[in-house]
Design a protein around this motif. Sequence first.
Motif, PDB file in Angstrom:
ATOM      1  N   ILE A 148     -36.979-118.984 -91.874  1.00  0.00           N
ATOM      2  CA  ILE A 148     -36.317-119.781 -90.830  1.00  0.00           C
ATOM      3  C   ILE A 148     -35.671-118.880 -89.788  1.00  0.00           C
ATOM      4  CG2 ILE A 148     -34.375-121.311 -90.368  1.00  0.00           C
ATOM      5  CD1 ILE A 148     -34.924-122.625 -93.098  1.00  0.00           C
ATOM      6  N   LEU A 149     -34.853-117.947 -90.253  1.00  0.00           N
ATOM      7  CA  LEU A 149     -34.097-117.106 -89.331  1.00  0.00           C
ATOM      8  C   LEU A 149     -34.986-116.181 -88.509  1.00  0.00           C
ATOM      9  CD1 LEU A 149     -30.977-116.124 -91.465  1.00  0.00           C
ATOM     10  CD2 LEU A 149     -31.043-117.591 -89.459  1.00  0.00           C
TER      11      LEU A 149
ATOM     12  N   ARG B  61     -22.569-111.410-104.676  1.00  0.00           N
ATOM     13  CA  ARG B  61     -23.396-112.025-105.707  1.00  0.00           C
ATOM     14  C   ARG B  61     -24.562-111.137-106.147  1.00  0.00           C
ATOM     15  NH1 ARG B  61     -24.477-118.193-104.629  1.00  0.00           N
ATOM     16  NH2 ARG B  61     -25.015-117.595-102.545  1.00  0.00           N
TER      17      ARG B  61
ATOM     18  N   VAL C 281     -33.779-127.529 -91.312  1.00  0.00           N
ATOM     19  CA  VAL C 281     -34.033-128.357 -92.484  1.00  0.00           C
ATOM     20  C   VAL C 281     -33.883-129.847 -92.194  1.00  0.00           C
ATOM     21  CG1 VAL C 281     -33.530-126.626 -94.247  1.00  0.00           C
ATOM     22  CG2 VAL C 281     -31.665-127.934 -93.224  1.00  0.00           C
TER      23      VAL C 281
ATOM     24  N   LEU D 162     -30.251-122.643 -88.491  1.00  0.00           N
ATOM     25  CA  LEU D 162     -30.311-122.976 -89.911  1.00  0.00           C
ATOM     26  C   LEU D 162     -30.223-124.478 -90.163  1.00  0.00           C
ATOM     27  CD1 LEU D 162     -28.113-120.177 -91.537  1.00  0.00           C
ATOM     28  CD2 LEU D 162     -30.579-120.508 -91.754  1.00  0.00           C
TER      29      LEU D 162
ATOM     30  N   GLU E 150     -35.638-119.898-102.275  1.00  0.00           N
ATOM     31  CA  GLU E 150     -34.742-120.428-101.251  1.00  0.00           C
ATOM     32  C   GLU E 150     -34.352-119.357-100.243  1.00  0.00           C
ATOM     33  OE1 GLU E 150     -32.631-124.047-103.774  1.00  0.00           O
ATOM     34  OE2 GLU E 150     -31.412-122.397-102.991  1.00  0.00           O
ATOM     35  N   VAL E 151     -34.047-118.178-100.746  1.00  0.00           N
ATOM     36  CA  VAL E 151     -33.676-117.090 -99.842  1.00  0.00           C
ATOM     37  C   VAL E 151     -34.861-116.715 -98.964  1.00  0.00           C
ATOM     38  CG1 VAL E 151     -32.976-114.677 -99.701  1.00  0.00           C
ATOM     39  CG2 VAL E 151     -31.884-116.173-101.356  1.00  0.00           C
TER      40      VAL E 151
ATOM     41  N   LEU F  27     -26.825-110.600 -90.538  1.00  0.00           N
ATOM     42  CA  LEU F  27     -26.940-111.640 -91.555  1.00  0.00           C
ATOM     43  C   LEU F  27     -28.214-111.479 -92.382  1.00  0.00           C
ATOM     44  CD1 LEU F  27     -25.672-114.209 -92.690  1.00  0.00           C
ATOM     45  CD2 LEU F  27     -27.100-115.514 -91.114  1.00  0.00           C
TER      46      LEU F  27
ATOM     47  N   ASN G 256     -32.117-126.966-100.076  1.00  0.00           N
ATOM     48  CA  ASN G 256     -31.983-125.517-100.253  1.00  0.00           C
ATOM     49  C   ASN G 256     -30.515-125.180-100.516  1.00  0.00           C
ATOM     50  OD1 ASN G 256     -31.729-122.708 -99.879  1.00  0.00           O
ATOM     51  ND2 ASN G 256     -33.614-122.669 -98.671  1.00  0.00           N
ATOM     52  N   GLN G 257     -30.180-125.046-101.791  1.00  0.00           N
ATOM     53  CA  GLN G 257     -28.792-124.810-102.194  1.00  0.00           C
ATOM     54  C   GLN G 257     -28.262-123.511-101.586  1.00  0.00           C
ATOM     55  OE1 GLN G 257     -26.627-126.715-104.073  1.00  0.00           O
ATOM     56  NE2 GLN G 257     -25.172-125.152-103.407  1.00  0.00           N
ATOM     57  N   GLU G 258     -29.132-122.527-101.554  1.00  0.00           N
ATOM     58  CA  GLU G 258     -28.741-121.222-101.023  1.00  0.00           C
ATOM     59  C   GLU G 258     -28.331-121.343 -99.559  1.00  0.00           C
ATOM     60  OE1 GLU G 258     -27.939-117.462-102.295  1.00  0.00           O
ATOM     61  OE2 GLU G 258     -28.836-119.086-103.467  1.00  0.00           O
ATOM     62  N   LEU G 259     -29.057-122.164 -98.840  1.00  0.00           N
ATOM     63  CA  LEU G 259     -28.759-122.365 -97.425  1.00  0.00           C
ATOM     64  C   LEU G 259     -27.411-123.055 -97.241  1.00  0.00           C
ATOM     65  CD1 LEU G 259     -31.271-123.188 -94.710  1.00  0.00           C
ATOM     66  CD2 LEU G 259     -29.240-124.595 -94.787  1.00  0.00           C
TER      67      LEU G 259
ATOM     68  N   GLU H 208     -20.562-119.974 -95.699  1.00  0.00           N
ATOM     69  CA  GLU H 208     -20.065-118.615 -95.475  1.00  0.00           C
ATOM     70  C   GLU H 208     -19.921-118.283 -94.004  1.00  0.00           C
ATOM     71  OE1 GLU H 208     -22.248-116.270 -98.909  1.00  0.00           O
ATOM     72  OE2 GLU H 208     -21.740-114.947 -97.236  1.00  0.00           O
ATOM     73  N   ILE H 209     -21.008-118.449 -93.266  1.00  0.00           N
ATOM     74  CA  ILE H 209     -20.968-118.050 -91.861  1.00  0.00           C
ATOM     75  C   ILE H 209     -20.097-118.998 -91.046  1.00  0.00           C
ATOM     76  CG2 ILE H 209     -23.215-116.950 -91.944  1.00  0.00           C
ATOM     77  CD1 ILE H 209     -24.370-119.294 -90.519  1.00  0.00           C
TER      78      ILE H 209
ATOM     79  N   ASP I 270     -24.810-122.776 -99.176  1.00  0.00           N
ATOM     80  CA  ASP I 270     -23.778-121.765 -99.380  1.00  0.00           C
ATOM     81  C   ASP I 270     -23.689-120.811 -98.197  1.00  0.00           C
ATOM     82  OD1 ASP I 270     -23.354-122.893-101.813  1.00  0.00           O
ATOM     83  OD2 ASP I 270     -24.548-121.447-102.940  1.00  0.00           O
ATOM     84  N   LEU I 271     -24.845-120.426 -97.701  1.00  0.00           N
ATOM     85  CA  LEU I 271     -24.871-119.473 -96.588  1.00  0.00           C
ATOM     86  C   LEU I 271     -24.168-120.037 -95.366  1.00  0.00           C
ATOM     87  CD1 LEU I 271     -25.911-116.737 -95.615  1.00  0.00           C
ATOM     88  CD2 LEU I 271     -27.934-117.902 -94.751  1.00  0.00           C
TER      89      LEU I 271
ATOM     90  N   ILE J 272     -35.050-119.170 -96.222  1.00  0.00           N
ATOM     91  CA  ILE J 272     -34.020-118.915 -95.215  1.00  0.00           C
ATOM     92  C   ILE J 272     -34.436-117.780 -94.292  1.00  0.00           C
ATOM     93  CG2 ILE J 272     -31.660-118.094 -94.868  1.00  0.00           C
ATOM     94  CD1 ILE J 272     -30.859-119.538 -97.393  1.00  0.00           C
TER      95      ILE J 272
ATOM     96  N   ARG K  20     -29.741-109.930-101.064  1.00  0.00           N
ATOM     97  CA  ARG K  20     -29.367-110.940-102.051  1.00  0.00           C
ATOM     98  C   ARG K  20     -30.441-111.212-103.095  1.00  0.00           C
ATOM     99  NH1 ARG K  20     -25.995-115.701 -99.459  1.00  0.00           N
ATOM    100  NH2 ARG K  20     -24.847-113.860 -98.782  1.00  0.00           N
TER     101      ARG K  20
ATOM    102  N   ARG L 132     -35.944-119.995-108.318  1.00  0.00           N
ATOM    103  CA  ARG L 132     -35.551-120.958-107.288  1.00  0.00           C
ATOM    104  C   ARG L 132     -34.759-120.269-106.181  1.00  0.00           C
ATOM    105  NH1 ARG L 132     -31.354-124.401-106.285  1.00  0.00           N
ATOM    106  NH2 ARG L 132     -30.216-123.648-108.109  1.00  0.00           N
ATOM    107  N   HIS L 133     -33.760-119.476-106.593  1.00  0.00           N
ATOM    108  CA  HIS L 133     -32.968-118.756-105.606  1.00  0.00           C
ATOM    109  C   HIS L 133     -33.836-117.854-104.750  1.00  0.00           C
ATOM    110  CE1 HIS L 133     -28.614-119.058-107.266  1.00  0.00           C
ATOM    111  NE2 HIS L 133     -29.175-120.222-107.059  1.00  0.00           N
TER     112      HIS L 133
ATOM    113  N   ARG M 100     -16.916-117.569 -90.736  1.00  0.00           N
ATOM    114  CA  ARG M 100     -16.933-116.320 -89.989  1.00  0.00           C
ATOM    115  C   ARG M 100     -16.387-116.443 -88.578  1.00  0.00           C
ATOM    116  NH1 ARG M 100     -22.155-112.870 -91.223  1.00  0.00           N
ATOM    117  NH2 ARG M 100     -21.364-113.294 -93.295  1.00  0.00           N
TER     118      ARG M 100
END
Lengths: 215, 215
Positions: A92-93, A63, B97, B93, A85-86, A155, B149-152, B158-159, B154-155, A89, A162, A81-82, B162
């Motif tokens: 958080i991580l 993406r 939230v 993750l 959000e990233v 990750l 969090n839309q991105e979260l 994805e994982i 999707d993430l 994340i 991104r 927004r993206h 994995r």
Amino acid sequence: MSEVQSETAAGSEERDVTELVLQDILTGLLPAGTWLKQIDLERRYDCTRPEVRRALDRLSQKRLVAHVPNRGYHVHQPDDRHAKEVGDIRVILETAVADMMVANATPDSIATLRGLARYFDEMTLTGTILEHYEANLAFHRELLLLGGNQELVDLVSEIRQRTSSAPVSQWRTRARIEKSGREHHMMVDALEARDAEQLKRLIALHIRQPTDTPK
Amino acid sequence: MSEVQSETAAGSEERDVTELVLQDILTGLLPAGTWLKQIDLERRYDCTRPEVRRALDRLSQKRLVAHVPNRGYHVHQPDDRHAKEVGDIRVILETAVADMMVANATPDSIATLRGLARYFDEMTLTGTILEHYEANLAFHRELLLLGGNQELVDLVSEIRQRTSSAPVSQWRTRARIEKSGREHHMMVDALEARDAEQLKRLIALHIRQPTDTPK
DNA sequence: GTTACCAATATTGGCGCCAATTTATGATAC
DNA sequence: GTATCATAAATTGGCGCCAATATTGGTAAC
């Protein structure tokens, strides 16, 4: 040692095209919105059509570029927004493993981190954009490694790409870059003092910094 | 409107090959370690060589299949460490939230989740492996969406892929599947009771469940 | 003068062929 | 009988061509 194979006449074009395009996007050479015509890339990186197409496909999977069927590929524009959000994340991580970082930190690893923080400062003055960007990556990678979760390190590297589509605009002021450099050292300090809470605060602040001041 | 183009004679092979291979890996039709010969895939999914190659490249980028140069591609075998690490990441993750989920939960969304939890139970009895897998995905997706969090979302999707390379072995016992179903309902209960801490506990337990009992 | 349509050009994207490398098989030598 | 080497079959992967589609520019008509 004994690297015989890398003596091709051409010079240094042994690298993967995907990486090259990625770097040019990250460094801002290919700004967001730019249409990536296959012929142009073919010439720019002196590679074949299938290579270009594979690179574009991979980047669109990540993406980083958007694909419009029968129209082509263009560098993705992350909306606010993206980006937010990233950022969330990442906070958080990266804060989640702060306790582990403190627990796993050795004098050795702290010294390495201190060195990387200094290297980042050096690159601020003498390095190229790419070197600087990678110095930052190296520091955070090493820090995250202390978390003991290799998968998480990878990750974060991934999702970091991104939104870094506009690293130029993020780091546009020297003041901010220098602040980042100082924060790196403060993180190492917190690590040395075994203060996990302080480390978390610093990490969160450090990550959110760029996006907090949109205009 | 006026969708004339989707009336091709062939039938239903309009889907992307990548998705098809992905599904077959996820459902266990292509077990870990299987060598994915291009000719075989070409015939199996009735598609062309370039399509197969693109699919394999994408899946190897997602690290679902491994690529050995000049040898081919084979379904990736996630070792225990990776599986544990990915599990940890998911716990980080998804529990991060939980507060937001509780805050954003409306009677409507709770009803939807309850429905999806029931649908999962239904599929346990009457659905195919794939339907069941997707019902589970749908529930967790809807739950995560409450995090805002839309991105979260999707993430995590994805994982999640994995490590789900061996979903069969993860869900091999009916007892465990039914436990998962009950936990879904307990999560909705916690959401309804606005008990974020309980929700976190449940999510962590739910995710770690499969990997906690390796043998 | 403006708009709509048509043609020419450029770009994307599908497809198949061929070279390079690897693996399997069989024959020969020890 | 077994091990090793050579040859043949098979598989991967690079590369270029051509058709389908979109875009742009020009022309003609209103």
